[in-house]
Every structure is written in C-alpha cells, then in structure tokens.
Design an enzyme around this catalytic site. Structure first.
Site, PDB file in Angstrom:
ATOM      1  N   TYR A  65      -2.521  -0.608  10.020  1.00  0.00           N
ATOM      2  CA  TYR A  65      -2.452  -0.937   8.597  1.00  0.00           C
ATOM      3  C   TYR A  65      -1.098  -0.531   8.019  1.00  0.00           C
ATOM      4  O   TYR A  65      -0.445  -1.317   7.309  1.00  0.00           O
ATOM      5  CB  TYR A  65      -3.580  -0.239   7.849  1.00  0.00           C
ATOM      6  CG  TYR A  65      -3.668  -0.611   6.387  1.00  0.00           C
ATOM      7  CD1 TYR A  65      -4.179  -1.842   6.001  1.00  0.00           C
ATOM      8  CD2 TYR A  65      -3.256   0.276   5.387  1.00  0.00           C
ATOM      9  CE1 TYR A  65      -4.273  -2.188   4.663  1.00  0.00           C
ATOM     10  CE2 TYR A  65      -3.349  -0.062   4.053  1.00  0.00           C
ATOM     11  CZ  TYR A  65      -3.852  -1.294   3.691  1.00  0.00           C
ATOM     12  OH  TYR A  65      -3.931  -1.636   2.367  1.00  0.00           O
ATOM     13  N   SER A  98       0.859  -1.188   0.000  1.00  0.00           N
ATOM     14  CA  SER A  98       0.000   0.000   0.000  1.00  0.00           C
ATOM     15  C   SER A  98       0.890   1.232   0.000  1.00  0.00           C
ATOM     16  O   SER A  98       1.960   1.230   0.627  1.00  0.00           O
ATOM     17  CB  SER A  98      -0.892   0.026   1.239  1.00  0.00           C
ATOM     18  OG  SER A  98      -1.532   1.286   1.379  1.00  0.00           O
TER      19      SER A  98
END
Length: 257
Positions: free
Chosen positions: A166, A152
């Site tokens: 995350y 990501s």
C-alpha cells in the site's frame, strides 16, 4: 448524517457548471468529495465497482438537491472500462474540468507473505488506474483544469508493519503527480495529491477494533470526517487553487508531524 447539499445556495458556486469525474465515488471519501463538488455547482460523474446501490443513492441525493450527477460502472483493473467511463462523461458533457483519482484498495500483509497477484492487484488499482484515467481525462480537459489524486499519509511515514504494498502504491503517486504537473502546466492544468490520514468511513470506522492505535499516533487524537478531506479537494478544484500544482497536502491530525 450528512447535511443537505444546498446546491442552489448563492454562497456555494465556485464550481458552477464545471464537469467533475470522481473515481470510486460511490462510498466513503469519494462520495463525500462528490457531494462537496456538487454543492459548489459542479456537474458530477462518479465511477463505482460493486456498490451500485450506494452509487445510485448518491446520484439521487445530488439530483434531489438540484444538482446533476451520473454513475458509471467501471472496474479499476479494467483499462477499457476506465476509458469508456471517461468517454461516457465526455459524450454527455463535452469535456472534463476536474478529475479526482479516488478509487483505491488497501491490503495488509507482511512482505514475506506478499504474492505476485497481491502486487498486481494493488498496483493495478492504486497506480495504473490513476495513470490511465489521468491520461484519458487530460485529452478532454480545457485550460485551467484540475487533477487531484487521493494518496495516503502512509506514503510519507509507515508506523505499522504489513503496509509495504500500500505504501509503495501511494508513494508512486507522488512522483507521478509532480511529473504530470510539468506535462500539463502549459495548459494551466493543476495536478496535486491529497494524503488523508485515518478517516471515519465504513472501511476504517473511528470506533473500529484498530482505531485506538491510530489515534495514539495523532497530535489531534480524532479521525478525519470524510467531509474535511472533501473540503480540501474542493479548494484545490476551485479558483483559489489555480496557482497550486505538483504539491502534496497531508490531512492526518498530525500523525506525520
């Protein structure tokens, strides 16, 4: 609407008869990757957690277009299920040429609200499962194999609060990718990571309530299409990507520029 796969087209055979396993391949970016690899001739296996209907529909779509596909249920928090999924593919096809570690979860919470269960769940799915799938698949991967993890852009820059777990989990994959590239380099197996930014999926739609703040960060103010991420993965999986390993590729419309 996705275009038809056109698997039999002579112009898309870079991965002919390669065996690919895409974790979390039943929906979103994973499904787009499975479609693209199949369109280039790969035999594709996908894992799914709960979305059996979507996984079965994708397999049927690939097979209607002349390809070969398989869906295997595997909870990414279950180490035995992951190993069984890899073994199922190997028993059917003999080996695995391409592993795409795509399955992941996203949970947002301020660090003061994060619990031990939150940590375990995020790290189990986003990190531990990648390690275990990579270890299991690498044992059955011939020379010239490919391992690609979906990270990501939030591993590189965190523009909003509430993303600590995350970002931690996706950042961990960067170090893992570089280290495994060294482990598997002698077998000419490449190991890379792709960092998508905001991508139009059912989990983060481009017309959703949180879309405009994301677009406000971009140099090119539009969401990725999942097929664009899949194209980058397919290039890394193909013959032109054979000299690229231990590398990060960010596709985020310039969010991190």
């Amino acid at each position: 609407m996705y275009r038809s796969l056109q698997i039999r087209s002579k112009s898309v055979s870079n991965l002919k008869n390669k065996v690919a396993l895409v974790t979390g391949g039943g929906r979103g970016i994973g499904a787009a990757i499975a479609r693209r690899l199949a369109s280039e001739g790969a035999i594709v296996a996908i894992t799914y957690g709960q979305s059996q209907a979507k996984a079965d529909a994708l397999v049927a779509e690939i097979e209607r277009a002349g390809g070969k596909a398989l869906a295997v249920r595997a909870d990414n928090r279950d180490a035995k299920a992951l190993e069984t999924a890899v073994q199922t593919v190997v028993e059917r096809h003999g080996h695995i040429d391409i592993l795409v570690n795509n399955a992941g979860i996203y949970e947002a919470a301020a660090i003061t609200d994060v619990t031990a269960d939150d940590f375990d769940r995020t790290v189990d799915v986003n990190v531990k499962a990648v390690v275990l799938a990579t270890s299991a698949a690498a044992k059955h991967m011939p020379e010239g194999g490919r391992i690609i993890s979906i990270g990501s852009n939030l591993a590189q820059r965190v523009p909003f609060p509430g993303i600590s777990l995350y970002a931690l989990s996706k950042s961990a994959l960067v170090g893992f990718t570089k280290a495994v590239a060294r482990d598997l380099g002698p077998k000419s197996i490449t190991v890379n990571i792709v960092h998508p930014g905001s991508t139009n999926t059912d989990m983060n739609p481009q017309d959703g309530a949180h879309a405009d703040p994301q677009r406000g960060l971009m140099a090119i103010p539009r969401f990725n299409d999942a097929s664009e991420v899949a194209s980058l993965v397919a290039w890394l999986a193909g013959p032109e990507g054979r000299g690229v390993t231990g590398a990060e590729f960010t596709i985020d419309g310039g969010t991190n520029a």
